[in-house]
Design a protein around this motif. Structure first.
Motif, PDB file in Angstrom:
ATOM      1  N   GLN A  66      13.910  95.954  66.235  1.00 52.51           N
ATOM      2  CA  GLN A  66      15.503  96.627  66.062  1.00 52.51           C
ATOM      3  C   GLN A  66      15.295  97.998  67.012  1.00 52.51           C
ATOM      4  N   THR A  67      16.526  98.176  67.802  1.00 50.60           N
ATOM      5  CA  THR A  67      16.689  99.098  68.782  1.00 50.60           C
ATOM      6  C   THR A  67      16.398 100.370  67.913  1.00 50.60           C
ATOM      7  N   TYR A  68      15.761 101.598  68.740  1.00 49.13           N
ATOM      8  CA  TYR A  68      15.544 102.865  68.058  1.00 49.13           C
ATOM      9  C   TYR A  68      16.952 103.587  68.267  1.00 49.13           C
ATOM     10  N   PRO A  69      17.666 104.352  67.418  1.00 50.13           N
ATOM     11  CA  PRO A  69      18.564 105.084  67.518  1.00 50.13           C
ATOM     12  C   PRO A  69      18.599 106.341  68.672  1.00 50.13           C
ATOM     13  N   PHE A  70      19.409 106.130  69.455  1.00 47.52           N
ATOM     14  CA  PHE A  70      19.407 107.033  70.790  1.00 47.52           C
ATOM     15  C   PHE A  70      20.809 107.389  71.157  1.00 47.52           C
ATOM     16  N   VAL A  71      21.056 108.490  71.212  1.00 44.94           N
ATOM     17  CA  VAL A  71      22.360 109.183  72.018  1.00 44.94           C
ATOM     18  C   VAL A  71      22.166 109.681  73.292  1.00 44.94           C
ATOM     19  N   GLU A  72      22.879 109.339  74.409  1.00 44.38           N
ATOM     20  CA  GLU A  72      22.893 109.875  75.495  1.00 44.38           C
ATOM     21  C   GLU A  72      24.120 110.584  75.902  1.00 44.38           C
ATOM     22  N   VAL A  73      23.908 111.945  76.048  1.00 45.94           N
ATOM     23  CA  VAL A  73      25.181 112.637  76.283  1.00 45.94           C
ATOM     24  C   VAL A  73      25.146 113.190  77.676  1.00 45.94           C
ATOM     25  N   ALA A  74      26.261 112.672  78.560  1.00 41.43           N
ATOM     26  CA  ALA A  74      26.467 112.722  79.970  1.00 41.43           C
ATOM     27  C   ALA A  74      27.407 113.906  79.719  1.00 41.43           C
ATOM     28  N   TRP A  75      27.109 114.897  80.555  1.00 45.05           N
ATOM     29  CA  TRP A  75      28.426 116.111  80.615  1.00 45.05           C
ATOM     30  C   TRP A  75      27.945 117.011  81.697  1.00 45.05           C
ATOM     31  N   PHE A  76      28.832 118.200  81.653  1.00 41.04           N
ATOM     32  CA  PHE A  76      28.549 119.420  82.741  1.00 41.04           C
ATOM     33  C   PHE A  76      27.933 120.389  81.720  1.00 41.04           C
ATOM     34  N   ASP A  77      26.906 120.959  82.476  1.00 41.59           N
ATOM     35  CA  ASP A  77      26.100 121.833  81.613  1.00 41.59           C
ATOM     36  C   ASP A  77      26.852 123.210  80.994  1.00 41.59           C
ATOM     37  N   ARG A  78      26.695 123.310  79.585  1.00 45.82           N
ATOM     38  CA  ARG A  78      27.385 124.306  78.970  1.00 45.82           C
ATOM     39  C   ARG A  78      26.406 125.215  78.162  1.00 45.82           C
ATOM     40  N   GLY A  79      25.234 125.273  78.718  1.00 48.04           N
ATOM     41  CA  GLY A  79      24.182 126.112  78.107  1.00 48.04           C
ATOM     42  C   GLY A  79      23.332 125.626  77.145  1.00 48.04           C
ATOM     43  N   GLN A  80      22.301 126.494  77.094  1.00 42.21           N
ATOM     44  CA  GLN A  80      21.268 125.848  76.005  1.00 42.21           C
ATOM     45  C   GLN A  80      21.801 125.972  74.463  1.00 42.21           C
ATOM     46  N   ASP A  81      22.345 126.914  74.222  1.00 45.82           N
ATOM     47  CA  ASP A  81      22.957 127.188  72.952  1.00 45.82           C
ATOM     48  C   ASP A  81      24.004 126.235  72.347  1.00 45.82           C
ATOM     49  N   PHE A 118      20.219 114.671  77.062  1.00 51.32           N
ATOM     50  CA  PHE A 118      21.215 114.979  77.912  1.00 51.32           C
ATOM     51  C   PHE A 118      21.115 114.775  79.304  1.00 51.32           C
ATOM     52  N   LYS A 119      22.217 114.191  79.987  1.00 53.46           N
ATOM     53  CA  LYS A 119      22.267 113.953  81.345  1.00 53.46           C
ATOM     54  C   LYS A 119      23.177 114.900  81.994  1.00 53.46           C
ATOM     55  N   VAL A 120      22.893 115.664  82.748  1.00 53.38           N
ATOM     56  CA  VAL A 120      23.781 116.741  83.282  1.00 53.38           C
ATOM     57  C   VAL A 120      24.378 116.292  84.772  1.00 53.38           C
ATOM     58  N   TYR A 121      25.510 116.404  84.890  1.00 51.09           N
ATOM     59  CA  TYR A 121      26.518 116.314  86.203  1.00 51.09           C
ATOM     60  C   TYR A 121      26.702 117.626  86.628  1.00 51.09           C
ATOM     61  N   LYS A 122      26.702 117.636  87.971  1.00 53.54           N
ATOM     62  CA  LYS A 122      27.337 118.910  88.816  1.00 53.54           C
ATOM     63  C   LYS A 122      28.539 118.376  89.210  1.00 53.54           C
ATOM     64  N   GLU A 123      29.622 119.298  89.035  1.00 60.21           N
ATOM     65  CA  GLU A 123      31.032 119.279  88.989  1.00 60.21           C
ATOM     66  C   GLU A 123      31.307 118.691  90.384  1.00 60.21           C
ATOM     67  N   THR A 124      30.677 119.198  91.446  1.00 61.24           N
ATOM     68  CA  THR A 124      30.916 118.775  92.695  1.00 61.24           C
ATOM     69  C   THR A 124      30.356 117.101  93.042  1.00 61.24           C
ATOM     70  N   ALA A 125      29.707 116.891  92.252  1.00 58.26           N
ATOM     71  CA  ALA A 125      29.128 115.180  92.428  1.00 58.26           C
ATOM     72  C   ALA A 125      29.764 114.348  91.452  1.00 58.26           C
TER      73      ALA A 125
END
Length: 112
Positions: free
Chosen positions: A53-68, A93-100
């Protein structure tokens, strides 16, 4: 953006939680619900010569919005999935740079 890719959670569970989950995430990120994508990634996991069984995992790709905001998003994702019966959940979390990050050939971090 944000883009959520989920594995190890069945599609029916994602459908069940998707509306309320995305509404809460949009409030946390202070953006519209139409900014989100939620994808179910079917995978086959192998361990010790067997399909497991695959372990439940969520990857969030986004522009950084801060730790909070990141902490609140991870907590909301975990809570919604656990309330739907998923025992354990990992979120990364996978963070994208807006210019990239390009939309129609133009980087997001540049003026029109």
């Amino acid at each position: 953006m944000p883009q959520l890719t989920v594995r190890g959670v069945n599609s029916e569970t994602l459908v069940q939680v998707s509306r309320e989950l995305i509404e809460e995430l949009a409030q946390i990120c202070e953006c519209g619900t139409d900014n989100f994508t939620l994808d179910d990634l079917p995978v086959v996991s192998v361990f010790g010569g067997e399909v497991v069984q695959t372990y439940p995992f969520v990857e969030v790709a986004w522009f950084d919005r801060g730790q909070d905001v990141q902490d609140k998003l991870a907590a909301a994702l975990t809570r919604h999935l656990q309330q739907a019966g998923v025992a354990e959940v990992e979120v990364a979390f996978k963070v994208y740079k807006e210019t990239a990050y390009y939309i129609n050939g133009r980087p997001c971090g540049t003026a029109e």
